[in-house]
Write a protein that holds these residues in place. Structure first.
Motif, PDB file in Angstrom:
ATOM      1  N   ALA A   1      42.449 119.104 119.873  1.00 40.50           N
ATOM      2  CA  ALA A   1      41.087 118.781 120.291  1.00 40.50           C
ATOM      3  C   ALA A   1      41.005 117.301 120.617  1.00 40.50           C
ATOM      4  CB  ALA A   1      40.082 119.125 119.191  1.00 40.50           C
ATOM      5  N   LEU A   2      40.320 116.975 121.682  1.00 43.59           N
ATOM      6  CA  LEU A   2      40.100 115.582 122.082  1.00 43.59           C
ATOM      7  C   LEU A   2      38.599 115.354 122.036  1.00 43.59           C
ATOM      8  CD1 LEU A   2      42.589 115.688 125.048  1.00 43.59           C
ATOM      9  CD2 LEU A   2      42.952 114.514 122.901  1.00 43.59           C
ATOM     10  N   ALA A   3      38.153 114.539 121.090  1.00 43.71           N
ATOM     11  CA  ALA A   3      36.719 114.458 120.835  1.00 43.71           C
ATOM     12  C   ALA A   3      36.395 113.240 119.991  1.00 43.71           C
ATOM     13  CB  ALA A   3      36.252 115.726 120.121  1.00 43.71           C
TER      14      ALA A   3
ATOM     15  N   ARG B   1      31.407 119.809 119.119  1.00 43.16           N
ATOM     16  CA  ARG B   1      32.346 119.193 118.183  1.00 43.16           C
ATOM     17  C   ARG B   1      32.716 120.133 117.046  1.00 43.16           C
ATOM     18  NH1 ARG B   1      29.986 113.860 115.868  1.00 43.16           N
ATOM     19  NH2 ARG B   1      30.029 113.429 118.105  1.00 43.16           N
ATOM     20  N   GLU B   2      31.711 120.775 116.444  1.00 46.47           N
ATOM     21  CA  GLU B   2      31.990 121.670 115.324  1.00 46.47           C
ATOM     22  C   GLU B   2      32.846 122.854 115.771  1.00 46.47           C
ATOM     23  OE1 GLU B   2      29.021 120.590 116.207  1.00 46.47           O
ATOM     24  OE2 GLU B   2      28.532 119.206 114.568  1.00 46.47           O
ATOM     25  N   GLY B   3      32.569 123.350 116.967  1.00 49.13           N
ATOM     26  CA  GLY B   3      33.362 124.454 117.488  1.00 49.13           C
ATOM     27  C   GLY B   3      34.809 124.065 117.711  1.00 49.13           C
ATOM     28  N   MET B   4      35.030 122.858 118.252  1.00 48.25           N
ATOM     29  CA  MET B   4      36.402 122.385 118.463  1.00 48.25           C
ATOM     30  C   MET B   4      37.171 122.326 117.146  1.00 48.25           C
ATOM     31  SD  MET B   4      36.216 119.225 121.127  1.00 48.25           S
ATOM     32  CE  MET B   4      35.427 119.312 122.725  1.00 48.25           C
ATOM     33  N   LEU B   5      36.550 121.729 116.126  1.00 49.29           N
ATOM     34  CA  LEU B   5      37.232 121.563 114.845  1.00 49.29           C
ATOM     35  C   LEU B   5      37.524 122.914 114.205  1.00 49.29           C
ATOM     36  CD1 LEU B   5      35.268 118.499 113.424  1.00 49.29           C
ATOM     37  CD2 LEU B   5      37.497 118.514 114.544  1.00 49.29           C
TER      38      LEU B   5
ATOM     39  N   LEU C   1      43.973 123.105 124.988  1.00 43.63           N
ATOM     40  CA  LEU C   1      43.269 121.892 124.579  1.00 43.63           C
ATOM     41  C   LEU C   1      41.770 122.116 124.690  1.00 43.63           C
ATOM     42  CD1 LEU C   1      46.160 120.823 125.107  1.00 43.63           C
ATOM     43  CD2 LEU C   1      45.146 118.772 126.083  1.00 43.63           C
ATOM     44  N   ALA C   2      41.034 121.514 123.776  1.00 40.33           N
ATOM     45  CA  ALA C   2      39.572 121.529 123.855  1.00 40.33           C
ATOM     46  C   ALA C   2      39.092 120.106 124.053  1.00 40.33           C
ATOM     47  CB  ALA C   2      38.957 122.116 122.581  1.00 40.33           C
ATOM     48  N   MET C   3      38.214 119.906 125.022  1.00 37.17           N
ATOM     49  CA  MET C   3      37.654 118.582 125.270  1.00 37.17           C
ATOM     50  C   MET C   3      36.356 118.730 126.044  1.00 37.17           C
ATOM     51  SD  MET C   3      40.182 117.070 128.271  1.00 37.17           S
ATOM     52  CE  MET C   3      41.740 117.543 127.501  1.00 37.17           C
ATOM     53  N   SER C   4      35.498 117.733 125.914  1.00 40.33           N
ATOM     54  CA  SER C   4      34.268 117.703 126.696  1.00 40.33           C
ATOM     55  C   SER C   4      34.587 117.261 128.116  1.00 40.33           C
ATOM     56  CB  SER C   4      33.271 116.730 126.065  1.00 40.33           C
ATOM     57  OG  SER C   4      33.774 115.401 126.187  1.00 40.33           O
TER      58      SER C   4
ATOM     59  N   CYS D   1      35.231 112.508 116.516  1.00 43.17           N
ATOM     60  CA  CYS D   1      35.233 113.286 115.272  1.00 43.17           C
ATOM     61  C   CYS D   1      35.198 112.370 114.050  1.00 43.17           C
ATOM     62  CB  CYS D   1      36.450 114.194 115.209  1.00 43.17           C
ATOM     63  SG  CYS D   1      36.514 115.436 116.506  1.00 43.17           S
ATOM     64  N   PRO D   2      34.068 111.713 113.794  1.00 42.11           N
ATOM     65  CA  PRO D   2      34.010 110.825 112.631  1.00 42.11           C
ATOM     66  C   PRO D   2      34.048 111.568 111.309  1.00 42.11           C
ATOM     67  CG  PRO D   2      31.840 111.064 113.615  1.00 42.11           C
ATOM     68  CD  PRO D   2      32.804 111.764 114.534  1.00 42.11           C
ATOM     69  N   ASP D   3      33.741 112.867 111.325  1.00 37.64           N
ATOM     70  CA  ASP D   3      33.665 113.637 110.087  1.00 37.64           C
ATOM     71  C   ASP D   3      34.540 114.886 110.167  1.00 37.64           C
ATOM     72  OD1 ASP D   3      32.185 114.800 112.052  1.00 37.64           O
ATOM     73  OD2 ASP D   3      30.350 115.047 110.883  1.00 37.64           O
ATOM     74  N   ALA D   4      35.774 114.727 110.662  1.00 40.05           N
ATOM     75  CA  ALA D   4      36.687 115.870 110.737  1.00 40.05           C
ATOM     76  C   ALA D   4      37.006 116.369 109.332  1.00 40.05           C
ATOM     77  CB  ALA D   4      37.970 115.460 111.455  1.00 40.05           C
ATOM     78  N   PRO D   5      37.128 117.692 109.153  1.00 37.39           N
ATOM     79  CA  PRO D   5      37.399 118.240 107.816  1.00 37.39           C
ATOM     80  C   PRO D   5      38.722 117.747 107.251  1.00 37.39           C
ATOM     81  CG  PRO D   5      36.797 119.974 109.377  1.00 37.39           C
ATOM     82  CD  PRO D   5      37.014 118.738 110.179  1.00 37.39           C
ATOM     83  N   GLN D   6      38.771 117.691 105.928  1.00 34.32           N
ATOM     84  CA  GLN D   6      40.040 117.371 105.272  1.00 34.32           C
ATOM     85  C   GLN D   6      41.072 118.421 105.642  1.00 34.32           C
ATOM     86  OE1 GLN D   6      39.207 116.977 101.034  1.00 34.32           O
ATOM     87  NE2 GLN D   6      39.804 114.845 101.173  1.00 34.32           N
ATOM     88  N   GLY D   7      42.306 117.973 105.788  1.00 32.27           N
ATOM     89  CA  GLY D   7      43.365 118.894 106.150  1.00 32.27           C
ATOM     90  C   GLY D   7      43.738 118.840 107.612  1.00 32.27           C
ATOM     91  N   LEU D   8      42.938 118.150 108.432  1.00 35.64           N
ATOM     92  CA  LEU D   8      43.285 117.955 109.833  1.00 35.64           C
ATOM     93  C   LEU D   8      43.766 116.524 110.057  1.00 35.64           C
ATOM     94  CD1 LEU D   8      40.362 119.770 111.716  1.00 35.64           C
ATOM     95  CD2 LEU D   8      42.605 120.673 111.092  1.00 35.64           C
ATOM     96  N   HIS D   9      44.661 116.361 111.016  1.00 40.69           N
ATOM     97  CA  HIS D   9      45.132 115.035 111.392  1.00 40.69           C
ATOM     98  C   HIS D   9      44.268 114.494 112.527  1.00 40.69           C
ATOM     99  CE1 HIS D   9      48.414 115.355 108.726  1.00 40.69           C
ATOM    100  NE2 HIS D   9      49.227 116.069 109.494  1.00 40.69           N
ATOM    101  N   CYS D  10      43.840 113.240 112.424  1.00 41.60           N
ATOM    102  CA  CYS D  10      43.052 112.576 113.467  1.00 41.60           C
ATOM    103  C   CYS D  10      43.753 111.289 113.867  1.00 41.60           C
ATOM    104  CB  CYS D  10      41.640 112.250 112.979  1.00 41.60           C
ATOM    105  SG  CYS D  10      40.656 113.690 112.553  1.00 41.60           S
TER     106      CYS D  10
END
Length: 298
Positions: free
Chosen positions: A150-152, A135-139, A101-104, A154-163
């Motif tokens: 990833a737990l963060a 954030r960019e590194g996590m994504l 897991l990645a988180m701050s 992420c208002p602008d997560a790339p297309q193709g990921l589930h949020c």
């Protein structure tokens, strides 16, 4: 042309794990196999398909064009086989698994204590490895399969990921206990401030909100961790504007005063983010649901 009878179908499962993890050791952990066994299977796959499939570049395994071409067909074929053979079953009480897991440190402070209590009680064979990056590194790590979740924010997560939103957060101000319970904007701006940022040059929600009303503050301290931030302001004239859930359970017992910001600061959604390749993983789904329940409790 290889006949189906001559092909060990377990090799396809190994190939799926290798394409997802892009790392022999992590694929072995995912499959509960030894690293030599996975390396041997990769050699057989290369001979079977007449392609290197994964080649080492810049210290990492990268898929070849042939592997990228095969990936969606392989995923669909294995999905249909799993449907044919029955639903994926997962027993948390007996399962053994390592999740990355990645988180701050905000996510760690807010979610990790409750999550570990639940895991130790319900799924003691599940281990967690926590990493921290921007954030960019996590994504990017989610996209590349280097982490499971990833737990963060992420208002602008790339297309193709589930949020999936776990909860909505808001900001409050924290200062020494001698501070009044209500502070007007001019008094707020007259005091020095502490700020939390992974990098000092990162844009901060508080400063963006102040800029929107044509104002700014003097930041006397920038630190990268939420954990010590609230403890720093006690006994000083500093003000810390912080996410509410990071506060200690009893701020007054630590010599702190909590009061609302004297201007509007938009809140934020805290989310968990994963790649669709994990959707068919029953253990991964159980972990996401457990985290979602914790978010609802918060």
């Amino acid at each position: 042309m290889n006949s189906l009878q001559s092909v060990d179908l377990n090799l396809l499962v190994v190939l799926e794990a290798l394409l997802a993890e892009r790392h022999v050791s992590r694929a072995a952990t995912r499959l509960n196999k030894s690293q030599p066994a996975v390396s041997h299977a990769l050699g057989r796959l290369r001979a079977l398909l007449g392609d290197p499939l994964l080649v080492r570049r810049a210290g990492q395994l990268q898929p070849t064009a042939r592997a990228l071409e095969l990936a969606p067909q392989l995923s669909e074929a294995l999905h249909r086989m799993r449907q044919l053979l029955g639903p994926s079953r997962f027993d948390p009480a007996t399962a053994r698994r390592v999740f990355r897991l990645a988180m701050s440190d905000y996510g760690s402070a807010v979610l990790l204590p409750g999550l570990m209590r639940r895991l130790r009680r319900q799924a003691p064979g599940i281990d967690l490895m926590i990493s921290q990056t921007g954030r960019e590194g996590m994504l990017s790590q989610v996209m590349e399969g280097e982490i499971d979740l990833a737990l963060a924010v992420c208002p602008d997560a790339p297309q193709g990921l589930h949020c999936q939103t776990l909860f909505q957060e808001e900001f409050v101000c924290v200062a020494d206990a001698a501070t009044p319970a209500a502070v007007e904007l001019e008094a707020y701006l007259a005091r020095p401030h502490a700020s939390v940022a992974l990098r000092p040059d990162m844009p901060k929600e508080v400063d963006l909100a102040l800029a929107a009303i044509g104002r700014s503050r003097h930041v006397a301290l920038v630190l990268p961790h939420w954990g010590p931030a609230t403890r720093v302001v006690a006994g000083t004239d500093l003000v810390l504007t912080v996410a509410r859930r990071i506060l200690p359970a009893r701020p007054e017992a630590e010599g702190l005063r909590v009061f609302p910001p004297p201007f509007a600061i938009p809140g934020f959604a805290f989310q968990q983010v994963w790649h669709p390749r994990r959707d068919g993983d029953a253990a991964h789904r159980w972990l996401r649901e457990a985290i979602m329940e914790l978010g609802a409790e918060l």
